[in-house]
Design a protein around this motif. Structure first.
Motif, PDB file in Angstrom:
ATOM      1  N   THR A  12       1.256  -1.265   0.009  1.00 39.17           N
ATOM      2  CA  THR A  12      -0.096  -0.659  -0.196  1.00 39.17           C
ATOM      3  C   THR A  12       0.720   1.331  -0.611  1.00 39.17           C
ATOM      4  OG1 THR A  12      -1.661   1.221   0.954  1.00 39.17           O
ATOM      5  CG2 THR A  12      -0.050   0.481   2.556  1.00 39.17           C
ATOM      6  N   THR A  13       2.222   1.529  -0.672  1.00 37.53           N
ATOM      7  CA  THR A  13       3.127   2.683  -1.111  1.00 37.53           C
ATOM      8  C   THR A  13       1.678   3.323  -1.592  1.00 37.53           C
ATOM      9  OG1 THR A  13       5.211   1.197  -0.989  1.00 37.53           O
ATOM     10  CG2 THR A  13       5.044   2.741  -1.493  1.00 37.53           C
ATOM     11  N   LEU A  14       1.279   3.004  -2.644  1.00 31.92           N
ATOM     12  CA  LEU A  14       0.845   4.301  -3.534  1.00 31.92           C
ATOM     13  C   LEU A  14      -0.417   4.691  -2.878  1.00 31.92           C
ATOM     14  CD1 LEU A  14       1.525   2.141  -6.839  1.00 31.92           C
ATOM     15  CD2 LEU A  14       2.984   4.268  -5.637  1.00 31.92           C
ATOM     16  N   ARG A  15      -0.650   4.187  -1.780  1.00 31.81           N
ATOM     17  CA  ARG A  15      -2.038   4.658  -1.525  1.00 31.81           C
ATOM     18  C   ARG A  15      -1.883   5.262   0.088  1.00 31.81           C
ATOM     19  NH1 ARG A  15      -5.170   4.349   3.599  1.00 31.81           N
ATOM     20  NH2 ARG A  15      -4.776   1.868   3.328  1.00 31.81           N
ATOM     21  N   ASP A  16      -1.892   3.827   1.801  1.00 32.33           N
ATOM     22  CA  ASP A  16      -1.834   4.788   2.638  1.00 32.33           C
ATOM     23  C   ASP A  16       0.026   4.570   2.767  1.00 32.33           C
ATOM     24  OD1 ASP A  16      -2.474   4.810   4.928  1.00 32.33           O
ATOM     25  OD2 ASP A  16      -2.478   2.303   5.493  1.00 32.33           O
ATOM     26  N   GLY A  17       1.236   4.874   2.337  1.00 36.00           N
ATOM     27  CA  GLY A  17       2.747   5.530   1.884  1.00 36.00           C
ATOM     28  C   GLY A  17       2.199   6.483   1.267  1.00 36.00           C
ATOM     29  N   GLU A  18       1.132   7.544   0.521  1.00 39.24           N
ATOM     30  CA  GLU A  18       1.111   7.988  -0.023  1.00 39.24           C
ATOM     31  C   GLU A  18       0.578   9.838   0.928  1.00 39.24           C
ATOM     32  OE1 GLU A  18       0.396  10.702  -4.410  1.00 39.24           O
ATOM     33  OE2 GLU A  18      -1.016   8.880  -3.605  1.00 39.24           O
ATOM     34  N   GLN A  19       0.105   9.384   1.724  1.00 34.18           N
ATOM     35  CA  GLN A  19      -0.460   9.420   2.924  1.00 34.18           C
ATOM     36  C   GLN A  19      -0.129  10.200   3.937  1.00 34.18           C
ATOM     37  OE1 GLN A  19      -4.468   7.149   2.566  1.00 34.18           O
ATOM     38  NE2 GLN A  19      -4.214   7.497   4.638  1.00 34.18           N
ATOM     39  N   ILE A  42       5.156  -8.573  -5.981  1.00 36.91           N
ATOM     40  CA  ILE A  42       4.118  -8.156  -4.936  1.00 36.91           C
ATOM     41  C   ILE A  42       2.829  -9.179  -5.495  1.00 36.91           C
ATOM     42  CG2 ILE A  42       2.992  -6.525  -4.366  1.00 36.91           C
ATOM     43  CD1 ILE A  42       5.069  -6.858  -2.376  1.00 36.91           C
ATOM     44  N   SER A  43       1.635  -9.899  -4.319  1.00 38.27           N
ATOM     45  CA  SER A  43       0.539 -10.511  -4.992  1.00 38.27           C
ATOM     46  C   SER A  43       0.023  -9.376  -4.795  1.00 38.27           C
ATOM     47  CB  SER A  43      -0.060 -10.994  -3.935  1.00 38.27           C
ATOM     48  OG  SER A  43       0.857 -12.193  -3.321  1.00 38.27           O
ATOM     49  N   THR A  44      -0.457  -7.926  -4.104  1.00 40.53           N
ATOM     50  CA  THR A  44      -1.495  -7.331  -5.173  1.00 40.53           C
ATOM     51  C   THR A  44      -1.437  -5.667  -4.668  1.00 40.53           C
ATOM     52  OG1 THR A  44      -3.377  -8.136  -3.851  1.00 40.53           O
ATOM     53  CG2 THR A  44      -4.258  -6.168  -4.046  1.00 40.53           C
ATOM     54  N   ILE A  45      -1.375  -4.950  -5.124  1.00 38.88           N
ATOM     55  CA  ILE A  45      -0.966  -3.716  -5.154  1.00 38.88           C
ATOM     56  C   ILE A  45      -1.637  -2.189  -5.317  1.00 38.88           C
ATOM     57  CG2 ILE A  45       0.365  -1.687  -6.393  1.00 38.88           C
ATOM     58  CD1 ILE A  45       2.003  -3.387  -8.767  1.00 38.88           C
ATOM     59  N   GLU A  46      -1.894  -2.109  -3.865  1.00 40.86           N
ATOM     60  CA  GLU A  46      -3.389  -0.908  -4.063  1.00 40.86           C
ATOM     61  C   GLU A  46      -3.101   0.556  -4.356  1.00 40.86           C
ATOM     62  OE1 GLU A  46      -6.125   0.027  -0.024  1.00 40.86           O
ATOM     63  OE2 GLU A  46      -3.978   0.212   0.879  1.00 40.86           O
ATOM     64  N   ALA A  47      -3.474   1.051  -5.565  1.00 44.54           N
ATOM     65  CA  ALA A  47      -2.749   1.741  -5.875  1.00 44.54           C
ATOM     66  C   ALA A  47      -3.339   3.006  -5.927  1.00 44.54           C
ATOM     67  CB  ALA A  47      -3.477   1.662  -7.698  1.00 44.54           C
ATOM     68  N   GLY A  48      -4.320   3.123  -4.881  1.00 46.66           N
ATOM     69  CA  GLY A  48      -5.307   4.245  -4.310  1.00 46.66           C
ATOM     70  C   GLY A  48      -6.452   4.032  -4.116  1.00 46.66           C
ATOM     71  N   SER A  49      -6.966   5.408  -3.695  1.00 51.22           N
ATOM     72  CA  SER A  49      -8.355   5.569  -3.893  1.00 51.22           C
ATOM     73  C   SER A  49      -8.812   6.191  -4.697  1.00 51.22           C
ATOM     74  CB  SER A  49      -8.478   6.200  -2.238  1.00 51.22           C
ATOM     75  OG  SER A  49      -9.907   6.031  -1.920  1.00 51.22           O
ATOM     76  N   ALA A  50      -9.324   5.152  -5.654  1.00 52.74           N
ATOM     77  CA  ALA A  50     -10.743   6.023  -6.548  1.00 52.74           C
ATOM     78  C   ALA A  50     -11.123   7.159  -6.137  1.00 52.74           C
ATOM     79  CB  ALA A  50     -11.238   5.027  -7.554  1.00 52.74           C
TER      80      ALA A  50
END
Length: 494
Positions: A12-19, A42-50
């Motif tokens: 979740t670098t691109l979502r929680d990390g970007e926060q 990585i299995s799943t990339i949380e790309a952000g919050s649409a």
């Protein structure tokens, strides 16, 4: 005993990390990080919050269009418009986050437990009807009533949720409690259970490992542990603990971890602490002589694992703690060799710099070593004693005692400054043996600060023959004397 079963990783670098306060990644930067995360395995990339913005959706769309192997996920609240925006971005899954503690339900949402349960079920069914994988998360789960939490999870599973996640939203878990909770959840729920931790008390990695040891099959993490407040679970720490300490094969390309760490640090602008485990600048850096002596015999003496495992290299830095082993190893890397007496002198000069609080760079060491190696090359002229006097309204005066072809010679000289006086004294001392001319004089500060290591380079001539020599000291006068004597010894070689 439950121990690590089919573990997958959600990054979740691109979502929680970007926060992380102050971090804002462009579409190009997000895509680059996503590609590297996918390369890691990585299995799943949380790309952000649409739902966040048009720009966020543009970034998520760019990632989903890339055709990566990883499952691409969007964070969603328990609201159908969030799911609609996620669908617009063509993601594979949603991370559906439901407040589950009474604090969050009553204060943040101003609702009751049953209303929240119905919302979770409705949005889960809606997402499943539209073909999405659903990971249902309980926000602030570590402060929730466990019976209510389990019943909400069960309702979500009945509505079609594919995975369940327990969120330690403000980092209040301890490993013992985590183990108990996940033994219960993993044995009582029919779908994989995930752990999502924050590092407010520095226990995110410990809690994540405890959850995985007790039945969790997925861990949420960020590169370098970035995230809100004190950050999230550190990806590299969990992966390497599993690989090296527990001997569990994660399927991650571990030798790429450091490159990805550096990339994320550079693009987010968040510096990695020098003492951070595994990816910090000092993680595989050694100075103390006793440590380096051990490393030369066997690297495992003072390293938990080989740095190459995560794509790093060992570094030896020199300072006041350096010993002969450190200097020998560093000289070898520079392609230089020194005998015992030369090595002692080089170590002495390195420690002198270290006592001034300096870290010796490769260029510092090379300058010191080349100077010392020239001094010990069958010198015909050696400095025995040296004194210089200079000051306001005082004519700079220097006196030298040289050992010249086995005899002691004492001379004094004056000059425009202390360096000039010292050089004149040396020239007078050897005048009976050789007529040496100073053709050029140049000085450089190799390191910064008022106590910098200075390198003096001189060009000397004798009977039409010209040589260049150098001296390196923290004292410019001594560096100058050293450079001149090195040059004289070169010119007097038969």
């Amino acid at each position: 005993m439950i121990l690590f079963q089919n573990i997958r990783f959600l990054d979740t670098t691109l979502r929680d990390g970007e926060q992380t306060p102050g971090v804002a990644l462009s579409t190009e930067e997000k895509l680059l990080i996503a590609q590297k995360l996918d390369d890691l395995g990585i299995s799943t990339i949380e790309a952000g919050s649409a739902i966040t913005s048009a720009g966020e959706r543009e970034s998520i769309k760019a990632i989903t269009a890339e055709g990566l192997n990883a499952e691409i996920c969007s964070y969603c609240r328990v609201m159908k418009p969030d799911v609609d925006y996620a669908l617009e971005c063509d993601v594979d899954s949603i991370h559906l986050v439901v407040p589950v503690s009474d604090l969050h339900i009553n204060v943040k949402l101003r609702k009751d437990r049953e209303t929240v349960r119905r919302m979770a079920m409705d949005v889960t069914e809606y997402a499943k009807d539209h073909g999405l994988i659903v990971e249902l998360s309980g926000e602030d789960a570590s402060r929730a009533d466990l019976d209510f939490l389990k019943s909400l999870y069960t309702s979500g599973i009945d509505a079609g949720a594919d995975r369940i996640c327990f969120c330690d939203t403000v980092g209040l878990l301890v490993p013992e409690k985590t183990g108990t909770i996940f033994k219960d959840l993993s044995s009582s729920l029919s779908v994989p259970v995930a752990i999502h931790c924050h590092d407010d008390f520095g226990l995110a990695v410990s809690n994540t490992l405890s959850a995985l040891r007790n039945g969790a099959q997925e861990a949420h993490m960020t590169i370098n542990g970035i995230g809100e407040r004190a950050g999230n679970t550190s990806f590299e720490e969990v992966v390497m603990a599993l690989e090296w300490l527990y001997r569990y094969n994660t399927g991650i390309k571990c030798d790429e971890i450091y490159k990805v760490s550096r990339l994320v640090s550079r693009l987010t602008g968040i510096a990695v602490a020098v003492n951070k485990s595994l990816v910090g600048a000092n993680a595989f850096t050694h100075e103390a002589g006793i440590h380096v002596h051990g490393l030369i015999a066997d690297t495992s003496t003072y390293e938990p694992m080989k740095p190459e495992m995560i794509g790093r290299q060992r570094k030896v830095v020199l300072g006041k703690h350096a010993g002969k082993s450190s200097v020998t190893l560093a000289l070898k890397e520079l392609g230089l060799e020194a005998d015992a007496s030369q090595l002692n002198e080089i170590v002495s000069r390195v420690k002198e710099l270290g006592d001034h609080g300096k870290k010796i760079t490769d260029s510092d060491l090379q300058s010191i070593a080349e100077t010392v190696l020239e001094i010990y090359r069958e010198s015909k002229v050696n400095l025995e004693e040296f004194t210089v006097v200079s000051g306001n309204k005082i004519t700079p005066t220097a006196s030298v005692k040289l050992r010249l072809n086995g005899d002691n010679v004492v001379e004094a000289g004056i000059g425009d400054g202390p360096v000039d006086a010292a050089i004149n004294a040396i020239k007078k001392a050897i005048a009976g043996v050789a007529d040496i001319q100073l053709e050029e004089y140049h000085v450089d500060a190799i390191t910064g600060g008022t106590d910098a290591l200075v390198e003096v380079i001189v060009k000397l001539s004798k009977d039409g023959r010209m040589v260049t020599s150098r001296g390196a000291r923290t004292d410019i006068i001594m560096a100058s004397v050293e450079a001149v004597l090195n040059g004289i010894n070169q010119l007097m070689q038969e």
